[in-house]
Design a protein around this motif. Structure first.
Motif, mmCIF file in Angstrom:
data_model
loop_
_atom_site.group_PDB
_atom_site.id
_atom_site.type_symbol
_atom_site.label_atom_id
_atom_site.label_comp_id
_atom_site.label_asym_id
_atom_site.label_seq_id
_atom_site.Cartn_x
_atom_site.Cartn_y
_atom_site.Cartn_z
ATOM 1 N N UNK A 9 0.938 -1.010 0.055
ATOM 2 C CA UNK A 9 -0.861 -0.205 -0.111
ATOM 3 C C UNK A 9 0.827 1.013 -0.463
ATOM 4 N N UNK A 10 0.120 2.346 -0.642
ATOM 5 C CA UNK A 10 0.769 4.392 -0.157
ATOM 6 C C UNK A 10 -0.012 3.848 0.655
ATOM 7 N N UNK A 11 1.415 4.694 1.717
ATOM 8 C CA UNK A 11 0.310 5.438 3.084
ATOM 9 C C UNK A 11 0.483 6.663 3.242
ATOM 10 N N UNK A 12 -0.060 7.388 2.979
ATOM 11 C CA UNK A 12 0.473 9.300 2.577
ATOM 12 C C UNK A 12 -0.446 9.571 4.002
ATOM 13 N N UNK A 13 0.317 10.752 4.935
ATOM 14 C CA UNK A 13 0.225 11.755 6.094
ATOM 15 C C UNK A 13 -0.292 12.615 5.334
ATOM 16 N N UNK A 14 -0.741 13.242 5.604
ATOM 17 C CA UNK A 14 -1.425 14.540 5.833
ATOM 18 C C UNK A 14 -1.601 15.463 7.317
ATOM 19 N N UNK B 292 7.372 16.282 9.698
ATOM 20 C CA UNK B 292 7.418 15.856 11.221
ATOM 21 C C UNK B 292 7.279 14.953 12.117
ATOM 22 N N UNK B 293 6.600 14.188 11.390
ATOM 23 C CA UNK B 293 6.092 12.681 11.943
ATOM 24 C C UNK B 293 6.772 12.015 11.918
ATOM 25 N N UNK B 294 6.912 11.593 9.998
ATOM 26 C CA UNK B 294 7.260 10.716 9.261
ATOM 27 C C UNK B 294 8.649 11.059 9.643
ATOM 28 N N UNK B 295 9.289 11.989 9.610
ATOM 29 C CA UNK B 295 10.786 11.987 9.714
ATOM 30 C C UNK B 295 11.038 11.275 10.923
ATOM 31 N N UNK C 59 8.708 -0.360 3.528
ATOM 32 C CA UNK C 59 9.305 -0.678 2.964
ATOM 33 C C UNK C 59 10.218 0.308 2.133
ATOM 34 N N UNK C 60 9.248 1.433 1.842
ATOM 35 C CA UNK C 60 10.010 2.754 0.590
ATOM 36 C C UNK C 60 9.721 3.579 1.489
ATOM 37 N N UNK C 61 10.916 4.941 1.624
ATOM 38 C CA UNK C 61 10.249 6.358 1.665
ATOM 39 C C UNK C 61 9.824 7.159 0.400
ATOM 40 N N UNK C 62 9.620 7.123 -0.710
ATOM 41 C CA UNK C 62 9.468 8.064 -2.061
ATOM 42 C C UNK C 62 9.282 9.191 -1.697
ATOM 43 N N UNK C 63 8.445 10.031 -0.271
ATOM 44 C CA UNK C 63 8.500 11.385 -0.068
ATOM 45 C C UNK C 63 8.684 11.766 1.156
ATOM 46 N N UNK C 64 8.198 12.615 1.268
ATOM 47 C CA UNK C 64 8.429 12.844 3.234
ATOM 48 C C UNK C 64 7.018 12.783 3.842
ATOM 49 N N UNK C 65 6.153 12.978 2.814
ATOM 50 C CA UNK C 65 4.468 12.602 3.364
ATOM 51 C C UNK C 65 4.535 10.913 2.874
ATOM 52 N N UNK C 66 5.004 10.399 2.557
ATOM 53 C CA UNK C 66 4.544 9.285 1.610
ATOM 54 C C UNK C 66 5.131 7.899 2.100
ATOM 55 N N UNK C 67 4.657 6.682 2.839
ATOM 56 C CA UNK C 67 5.634 5.321 2.758
ATOM 57 C C UNK C 67 4.941 4.497 1.508
ATOM 58 N N UNK C 68 5.726 3.532 1.650
ATOM 59 C CA UNK C 68 5.329 2.299 0.561
ATOM 60 C C UNK C 68 5.257 1.215 1.650
ATOM 61 N N UNK C 69 4.256 0.093 2.233
ATOM 62 C CA UNK C 69 4.269 -0.012 2.971
ATOM 63 C C UNK C 69 3.405 -1.906 2.998
ATOM 64 N N UNK D 113 4.072 13.745 -9.057
ATOM 65 C CA UNK D 113 5.039 13.542 -10.038
ATOM 66 C C UNK D 113 5.880 12.086 -9.685
ATOM 67 N N UNK D 114 5.899 11.818 -7.817
ATOM 68 C CA UNK D 114 7.165 10.909 -8.183
ATOM 69 C C UNK D 114 6.611 9.797 -8.143
#
Length: 367
Positions: free
Chosen positions: A56-61, A86-89, A109-119, A357-358
């Motif tokens: 899944x792609x998990x996006x934090x707001x 801040x929370x993701x970092x 599994x991966x951090x494509x963007x500071x607000x995004x995780x691949x899990x 974009x990413x």
């Protein structure tokens, strides 16, 4: 671009390819990838998971919730600038240290963007795993009423508010509403004892009784890693909530891992060390926001009385908070994140466009 435009408030409308509804919580939205996209990314990115694992792609707001409501600010501010990053970092920092110290993996599994995780999809243990090193919050409120047992643990007399406890305590509660467990009320987030878990380990989704010992070990070890690191920057790790779940690795073996976020201002209390030694509690967590809300509204009982939930929802819906309050909360989140990671927090100018974009160009998840 205004500051409000830099806030990612709506995170469930990204054009990520999925066959399932987007699951949107108070802060994060989860996009379950198609089976073909999961298989492709596992192969392309070399993730250490089984080839049939669900990703899944998990996006934090940047939304902020408190007292079970989402709050907004003046000037169209639908969240707190920098909060999501801040929370993701912070979580990323702690998960990295966990791996370096030989603790369990996480679902990330991966951090494509500071607000995004691949899990990787995990099967959650239905426990909010809470550790307490100081007596404060709900534990203190119970203690002040004369209660001397908390989650089945006997608490000594003579303790003072915000005092350090003689030992680290594990005080679990339920995750979600669980039914058919003797002695456990069928409501969300109710305190439970270790005996409740041991006697009903399958109901709490543990694979075996021995995994109860493992979860407690990982909880204490994770707490100690974070506490020791925070001490180096003169911050006090007061209490925190961890979550655990099961995943399958590349060889098909099931293992217990850390889930969700860890050691963040949303899931923990963190106090300034110098101020605490002087007898004053300065919060570096969401408790700052909670206390500001309690003092901001004349009738604070609405925020704590569950019999007044409709009034509370109305309060959050109909009141934009002062920009100064939102900025104070932003400063708290960004400030503690920068202390923890030891560098400037990079904030997106246009987070939604960057994420699209990413995920389109580097992950092939957007048509």
């Amino acid at each position: 671009m205004s500051l409000a435009d830099k806030v990612l408030a709506v995170n469930n409308d990204l054009p990520i390819r999925t066959d399932l509804p987007v699951h949107s919580g108070k802060v994060r939205s989860v996009y379950w990838l198609t089976q073909s996209d999961s298989r492709r990314l596992i192969k392309e990115k070399g993730y250490n998971v089984h080839e049939d694992a669900e990703l899944a792609v998990m996006v934090i707001s940047d939304r902020i919730s408190a007292f079970e409501c989402i709050w907004t600010g003046e000037g169209g501010m639908q969240g707190v600038p920098g909060k999501g990053a801040a929370l993701n970092a912070i979580s990323n920092h702690w998960f990295k240290l966990f791996r370096e110290n030989g603790l369990a993996d996480s679902h990330i599994l991966d951090i494509p963007h500071p607000l995004v995780w691949v899990v990787q999809k995990a099967k959650p243990v239905m426990i909010e795993a809470i550790c307490r090193q100081y007596i404060t919050g709900s534990m203190w409120r119970s203690y002040a009423k004369g209660e001397r047992e908390f989650c089945g643990i006997e608490i000594a007399d003579g303790l003072q508010k915000d005092q350090k406890l003689p030992e680290l305590l594990i005080t679990p509660s339920t995750k979600g509403i669980l039914t058919g467990i003797p002695g456990v009320p069928e409501v969300d987030d109710v305190n439970i004892t270790r005996d409740d878990i041991v006697n009903n380990h399958e109901a709490f989704q543990f694979r075996s009784k021995s995994d109860i010992d493992l979860y407690e070990k990982l909880l204490k070890e994770g707490f100690d890693v974070i506490s020791d690191e925070l001490e180096k920057i003169d911050q006090v790790f007061v209490d925190t909530k961890f979550e655990f779940g099961y995943v399958t690795d590349a060889e098909g073996a099931e293992k217990l891992i850390y889930m969700d976020e860890v050691g963040t201002p949303d899931s923990s209390r963190i106090w300034d060390g110098a101020s605490y030694r002087e007898g004053k509690v300065i919060e570096n967590s969401k408790e700052v926001f909670r206390q500001e809300l309690l003092s901001h509204f004349p009738d604070s009982d609405i925020l704590v009385n569950k019999d007044r939930m409709e009034e509370r929802y109305g309060l959050a819906r109909d009141n934009e908070l002062p920009a100064s309050l939102i900025q104070k909360v932003s400063d708290t989140y960004v400030g503690i994140a920068e202390k923890i990671i030891g560098e400037k927090l990079v904030l997106s100018e246009n987070p939604k466009a960057e994420i699209v974009d990413i995920l389109r160009n580097d992950y092939g998840l957007i048509d």
